[in-house]
Motif scaffolding. Structure first.
Motif, short mmCIF file in Angstrom:
data_model
loop_
_atom_site.label_atom_id
_atom_site.label_comp_id
_atom_site.label_asym_id
_atom_site.label_seq_id
_atom_site.Cartn_x
_atom_site.Cartn_y
_atom_site.Cartn_z
N PHE A 137 1.20 -1.15 0.33
CA PHE A 137 0.10 -0.49 0.21
C PHE A 137 0.75 1.59 -0.06
N GLY A 138 2.61 1.26 -0.03
CA GLY A 138 2.77 2.32 0.00
C GLY A 138 3.77 1.94 1.57
N TYR A 139 4.28 3.04 2.15
CA TYR A 139 5.53 2.87 3.83
C TYR A 139 4.70 2.84 4.19
N LEU A 140 4.75 2.36 5.59
CA LEU A 140 4.79 2.15 6.96
C LEU A 140 5.42 3.32 7.42
N LEU A 141 5.19 4.42 8.29
CA LEU A 141 6.07 4.62 9.18
C LEU A 141 6.03 3.23 10.75
N SER A 142 6.87 2.81 10.78
CA SER A 142 7.00 1.90 11.92
C SER A 142 7.80 2.37 13.00
N LYS A 143 8.53 3.30 13.87
CA LYS A 143 9.27 3.52 14.57
C LYS A 143 9.85 5.71 13.69
N PHE A 144 9.02 6.85 14.61
CA PHE A 144 8.90 8.27 14.52
C PHE A 144 9.92 8.77 15.82
N ALA A 145 11.00 9.01 16.15
CA ALA A 145 11.61 8.69 17.70
C ALA A 145 12.58 10.19 17.75
N VAL A 146 11.70 10.89 18.39
CA VAL A 146 12.83 12.28 18.86
C VAL A 146 13.92 11.94 20.24
N ASN A 147 14.62 12.16 19.80
CA ASN A 147 15.55 12.46 21.30
C ASN A 147 14.67 13.89 21.84
N GLY A 148 14.10 13.50 23.79
CA GLY A 148 13.24 14.64 24.06
C GLY A 148 13.58 15.97 23.75
N VAL A 149 15.16 15.72 24.26
CA VAL A 149 16.08 17.52 24.17
C VAL A 149 15.90 18.04 23.16
N ALA A 150 15.93 17.02 22.03
CA ALA A 150 16.21 17.38 20.41
C ALA A 150 15.55 17.71 19.96
N ARG A 151 13.89 17.30 20.89
CA ARG A 151 12.52 18.67 20.43
C ARG A 151 12.45 19.40 19.98
N GLY A 152 13.15 20.01 20.67
CA GLY A 152 13.27 21.88 20.67
C GLY A 152 14.28 22.08 19.62
N ALA A 153 14.98 21.68 18.42
CA ALA A 153 16.58 21.91 17.83
C ALA A 153 15.61 22.55 16.03
N GLY A 154 14.20 21.02 16.28
CA GLY A 154 13.82 21.59 15.02
C GLY A 154 13.70 19.83 14.54
N VAL A 155 14.91 18.45 14.46
CA VAL A 155 15.21 17.90 13.71
C VAL A 155 14.34 16.58 13.59
N GLY A 156 12.74 16.27 14.66
CA GLY A 156 12.09 15.76 14.07
C GLY A 156 11.17 16.63 12.78
#
Length: 385
Positions: A294-313
């Motif tokens: 059907f297309g692409y399954l996003l199995s895991k989208f993981a962002v380090n807690g401290v990195a959430r404020g740095a636009g990485v996600g």
């Protein structure tokens, strides 16, 4: 004041106890001298030193010791209007700085002197004179010696703001320079911050390095919340795309996923494979993709807690949208990211266990996609009660 009372006071100010604890843990994991370098210009000291020192006092009580850079003129002002007892400050005195400090002699080895000062439970203060050394040089030299990845520029003028909406420009990513819109009016201190940012970010290779402009009234919010309170400038996040495990440190990758979700992976997940992996170069965020009929399954989208404020996600998400269509995924109902997912997804279905999302999907495929998502195994161990 007891540690619990101090934390309560910090979280009362920031209104963010969960993320606050995350950042506190991160700061406490660093070598004490590497926590942060803080520079306050003279106008800020003249007009709002009490607000700044109030927040510095709380950091001091949390055993966090920023390396403070002040202009010599600022310090002369403080000597006139504050009793500067270096050894025995009186926190109950309204005219006291509220914390113990020590002036760092310029002729002594910086690293050893700062470590010694912090060991004595004092905040290190370096007095700076523009005629002796330029601010850029001082901050870069001290950052390098103290191995610090955070510089905080405190100004009474506060952060940069969008000229149309008036909202704070929270993150600016750059490679060599960034341009300020012609219709944006900026003060002298904000202009100095922009020049410092361009000079430092362009030559410092550390992907974690950032310099932030904030107000003396919101220092704690900047430090202890994901959203922050200032304008943070950093290098553009470098996201790598992998189609095999070659070149990937799988142990670090699995650790990132577990830390991001706050759960242990089941042994069975370690045997699964990704078809596409988007990974930030410092292992602060990733997206684990699997290709299906059907297309692409996003199995895991993981962002380090401290990195959430740095636009990485957000940068990783942009890579997903560019390379992986159609796209679908699921999320637990209590996941705090659901509000954002709902704002960007094409559609959603729910049951008691999961929320199911899709994007760029033809309508006839939706039942099959939801059925596939429902059939996916649970990859994390249940949390013990």
């Amino acid at each position: 004041m007891k540690s619990k009372d101090i934390l309560s006071r910090v979280f009362e100010i920031t209104r963010d106890p969960r993320d606050g604890l995350l950042f506190l843990k991160e700061f406490q994991s660093l070598s004490p001298e590497s926590f942060a370098i803080l520079y306050a210009d003279s106008e800020t000291i003249f007009e709002s030193s009490e607000a700044l020192f109030s927040d510095l006092k709380l950091l001091y009580q949390l055993d966090l010791f920023p390396f403070v850079v002040l202009e010599e003129d600022s310090f002369q002002y403080l000597k006139v209007f504050f009793p500067l007892e270096q050894l025995n400050p009186n926190p109950s005195d309204d005219r006291s700085l509220g914390f113990s400090y020590e002036i760092i002699p310029r002729e002594k080895p910086l690293l050893e002197t700062v470590k010694s000062t912090i060991t004595k439970k004092k905040i290190p203060i370096l007095l700076w004179n523009d005629e002796t050394e330029k601010l850029e040089s001082v901050l870069d030299r001290c950052r390098s010696i103290l191995n610090s990845s955070k510089i905080i520029y405190v100004s009474i003028d506060g952060p940069l703001k969008d000229p149309n909406s008036g909202k704070v420009k929270s993150i600016l990513q750059m490679e060599n320079h960034f341009s300020i819109p012609s219709d944006m009016s900026i003060t002298d201190s904000q202009k100095e911050f922009v020049q410092l940012s361009e000079a430092l970010v362009s030559k410092i290779e550390d992907p974690k390095f950032s310099i932030v402009l904030t107000s003396p009234f919101t220092l704690l919010t900047e430090l202890f919340t994901v959203k922050g309170s200032g304008t943070l400038v950093k290098r553009k996040n470098r996201i790598h795309k992998f189609t095999s495990t070659e070149g990937v440190d799988m142990e670090k990758l699995f650790r990132l996923i577990e830390e991001s979700f706050g759960k242990k992976l089941k042994q069975s997940f370690f045997d699964t494979k990704f078809d596409v992996l988007f990974l930030e170069e410092s292992y602060r965020a990733c997206a684990w993709m699997q290709k299906t009929e059907f297309g692409y399954l996003l199995s895991k989208f993981a962002v380090n807690g401290v990195a959430r404020g740095a636009g990485v996600g957000r940068d990783i998400w942009d890579q997903i949208l560019e390379h992986c269509n159609p796209l679908f995924w699921r999320s637990k109902p209590d996941n705090t990211i659901n509000k954002w997912y709902m704002s960007i997804a094409q559609g959603i279905e729910k049951d008691e266990s999961w929320y199911y999302y899709w994007l760029g999907v033809d309508r006839p495929l939706i039942p099959g996609i939801v059925s596939l998502l429902q059939s996916q195994p649970e990859d994390f161990e249940s949390k013990k009660p």
